[in-house]
Write an enzyme that holds these catalytic residues in place. Structure first.
Site, PDB file in Angstrom:
ATOM      1  N   LYS A  81      -6.091  22.131  20.002  1.00 30.72           N
ATOM      2  CA  LYS A  81      -4.777  22.659  19.622  1.00 30.72           C
ATOM      3  C   LYS A  81      -4.784  23.225  18.194  1.00 30.72           C
ATOM      4  O   LYS A  81      -3.865  23.951  17.825  1.00 30.72           O
ATOM      5  CB  LYS A  81      -3.680  21.604  19.787  1.00 30.72           C
ATOM      6  N   ASP A  82      -5.824  22.896  17.391  1.00 30.34           N
ATOM      7  CA  ASP A  82      -5.914  23.438  16.026  1.00 30.34           C
ATOM      8  C   ASP A  82      -6.520  24.835  15.975  1.00 30.34           C
ATOM      9  O   ASP A  82      -6.457  25.502  14.945  1.00 30.34           O
ATOM     10  CB  ASP A  82      -6.767  22.521  15.131  1.00 30.34           C
ATOM     11  N   ARG A 129       7.575  21.997  17.048  1.00 27.95           N
ATOM     12  CA  ARG A 129       7.655  21.944  18.517  1.00 27.95           C
ATOM     13  C   ARG A 129       8.275  20.626  18.976  1.00 27.95           C
ATOM     14  O   ARG A 129       9.143  20.597  19.855  1.00 27.95           O
ATOM     15  CB  ARG A 129       6.237  22.084  19.096  1.00 27.95           C
ATOM     16  N   ARG A 130       7.812  19.528  18.388  1.00 32.92           N
ATOM     17  CA  ARG A 130       8.373  18.227  18.756  1.00 32.92           C
ATOM     18  C   ARG A 130       9.837  18.129  18.327  1.00 32.92           C
ATOM     19  O   ARG A 130      10.677  17.635  19.072  1.00 32.92           O
ATOM     20  CB  ARG A 130       7.556  17.096  18.118  1.00 32.92           C
ATOM     21  N   ARG A 151       3.715  14.299   6.991  1.00 30.32           N
ATOM     22  CA  ARG A 151       2.304  14.674   7.088  1.00 30.32           C
ATOM     23  C   ARG A 151       1.485  13.401   7.021  1.00 30.32           C
ATOM     24  O   ARG A 151       2.002  12.326   6.810  1.00 30.32           O
ATOM     25  CB  ARG A 151       1.894  15.562   5.889  1.00 30.32           C
ATOM     26  N   ARG A 157       1.346   7.738   8.967  1.00 33.58           N
ATOM     27  CA  ARG A 157       2.534   8.000   9.791  1.00 33.58           C
ATOM     28  C   ARG A 157       3.120   6.711  10.363  1.00 33.58           C
ATOM     29  O   ARG A 157       4.327   6.481  10.291  1.00 33.58           O
ATOM     30  CB  ARG A 157       2.182   8.989  10.909  1.00 33.58           C
ATOM     31  N   CYS A 244       7.455  36.205  18.941  1.00 31.68           N
ATOM     32  CA  CYS A 244       8.379  35.123  18.652  1.00 31.68           C
ATOM     33  C   CYS A 244       7.689  34.122  17.738  1.00 31.68           C
ATOM     34  O   CYS A 244       6.536  33.811  17.958  1.00 31.68           O
ATOM     35  CB  CYS A 244       8.750  34.500  19.999  1.00 31.68           C
TER      36      CYS A 244
END
Length: 319
Positions: A81-82, A129-130, A151, A157, A244
C-alpha cells in the site's frame, strides 16, 4: 565457492523488519542462498509531519528504490500500500506473496468494540481514508466521534490508548499479525464498514529490472490471486488519483462457488474526511487472467465512481 549473500533492503521499523525477515526466510528456503537484511532509513520514517502533508505514497519507498538502483541491495520488501501506483521501468515487481488479513482493526480502552465507544470518543488514525469512513459510519448510526490525526509506530499509537490520551486507535490487522500483537485488537472492522487501503495486507518484493535471474527466482513467491486483486485495487486508485484527491479505499476479493474460484468483486470508496459525502460502488467480473484484465477492472469501477460524483470531492484531502 559459495555465492555471496543476497542483500534485502528494508525499512528499520519493527513491522518492516518482521515482514522482511519472513520474506528473507522464504528466499533462503527457495534459493539456498544466505540473505542479509540491510536497514535503510526513509524520509517517511524521519519526518514528523502527517502523511497527508508529506505526500503520502512514496515517502517510505524512495530510499529503498534508490538503494536498489545503486546496487547497494539486491531486492527490497515494501508494504504494497506504500508503493506509488506507477511502476518505474528500471524496477520489477518480482513477487506479491499471499496476502495477510486486509482489514482495519480497533484497539480501544477497556476492550471496547466500535459500537460501544462512548459519545465523543477520540479515535486516532493517520489515514484520511479511515477518517472518512469512520466519520460516515458514526453519522449514519447517530454516534458522535472525533478522529484525531496521529503518526508513529505501533507502540506509539497503542500507547495513546494505554495512557488515556485517546479512546481508541485504528490500525491494520496485517501489521499486528506480523509482529505478533493481534491479541491486543478489541474489534475487527468489517470491510463493509471500512474498506482498506488499496493493497493493504500485501507485500511487494521488488528488484532491478536487469536482474533477470533473481526476478525468476523470486517469482516463485508470487501469488497470482493476490497479484490480480491488488493490481485491480491500485488501478482503481490510479484512475481516481487522476480525477480526485479525496481518500480512497478499495478491496478486490475472490468469490468462490464451493472450491472453485469463479469471480472477482472489486469494491471502492472515496469520501470527504468528515464523512459527510461518500461515493461507494462495486463491480463483479471474471477473475482477471492477465495484468491488463486486472487494470481494466479497476479503471471501469473508477470511471463509474467519477461519474457518480467522486470527482466533485476534489481538494478534500487534509491540508
Amino acid at each position: 565457492m559459495t555465492e555471496r549473500a543476497l542483500r534485502l533492503g528494508t525499512r528499520r521499523s519493527r513491522l518492516a523488519m518482521a515482514q522482511s525477515g519472513q520474506v528473507a526466510q522464504a528466499v533462503r528456503q527457495l534459493t539456498g542462498r544466505a540473505v542479509e537484511l540491510v536497514e535503510i532509513t526513509t524520509y517517511g520514517d524521519t519526518s514528523r509531519e502527517h502523511l497527508a502533508q508529506i505526500g503520502g505514497t512514496g515517502v517510505f519507498v524512495t530510499a529503498l528504490r534508490d538503494a536498489l538502483l545503486r546496487g547497494d541491495v539486491d531486492f527490497a520488501v515494501h508494504s504494497l500500500k506504500d508503493l506509488p501506483t506507477a511502476q518505474p521501468d528500471d524496477l520489477a515487481l518480482a513477487a506479491v506473496p499471499p496476502r495477510e488479513d486486509p482489514r482495519d482493526v480497533l484497539v480501544a480502552r477497556d476492550g471496547l468494540t466500535f459500537d460501544r465507544l462512548p459519545d465523543g470518543a477520540r479515535i486516532g488514525t493517520g489515514s484520511p481514508r479511515r477518517m472518512a469512513q469512520l466519520n460516515a459510519y458514526a453519522r449514519s448510526h447517530g454516534m458522535a466521534i472525533e478522529t484525531v490525526p496521529i503518526r508513529g509506530n505501533v507502540d506509539t499509537r497503542i500507547g495513546y490508548v494505554r495512557s488515556g490520551e485517546l479512546d481508541a486507535v485504528v490500525l491494520a490487522a496485517a501489521g499486528l499479525n506480523r509482529i505478533g500483537r493481534i491479541d491486543e485488537v478489541t474489534d475487527f472492522l468489517a470491510v463493509d464498514f471500512v474498506l482498506p487501503a488499496p493493497g493493504q495486507g500485501a507485500l511487494a518484493i521488488e528488484c532491478a529490472a536487469v536482474n533477470a535471474d533473481l526476478i525468476a527466482a523470486l517469482a516463485e513467491l508470487d501469488d497470482p490471486y493476490t497479484r490480480a486483486a491488488v493490481t485491480a485495487e491500485r488501478s482503481l486508485l490510479a484512475a481516481l488519483e487522476a480525477g480526485c484527491t479525496a481518500p480512497v479505499g478499495a478491496l478486490a476479493d475472490l468469490l468462490a462457488d464451493g472450491q472453485v474460484v469463479t469471480e472477482m468483486r472489486l469494491r471502492g470508496v472515496v469520501g470527504t474526511t468528515d464523512g459527510s459525502t461518500l461515493v461507494q460502488l462495486s463491480t463483479t467480473g471474471p477473475v482477471p487472467t492477465s495484468h491488463g484484465d486486472a487494470i481494466a477492472l479497476g479503471r471501469e469501477l473508477a470511471s463509474e465512481m467519477l461519474a457518480k460524483g467522486a470527482a466533485g470531492l476534489m481538494g478534500e484531502r487534509a491540508r
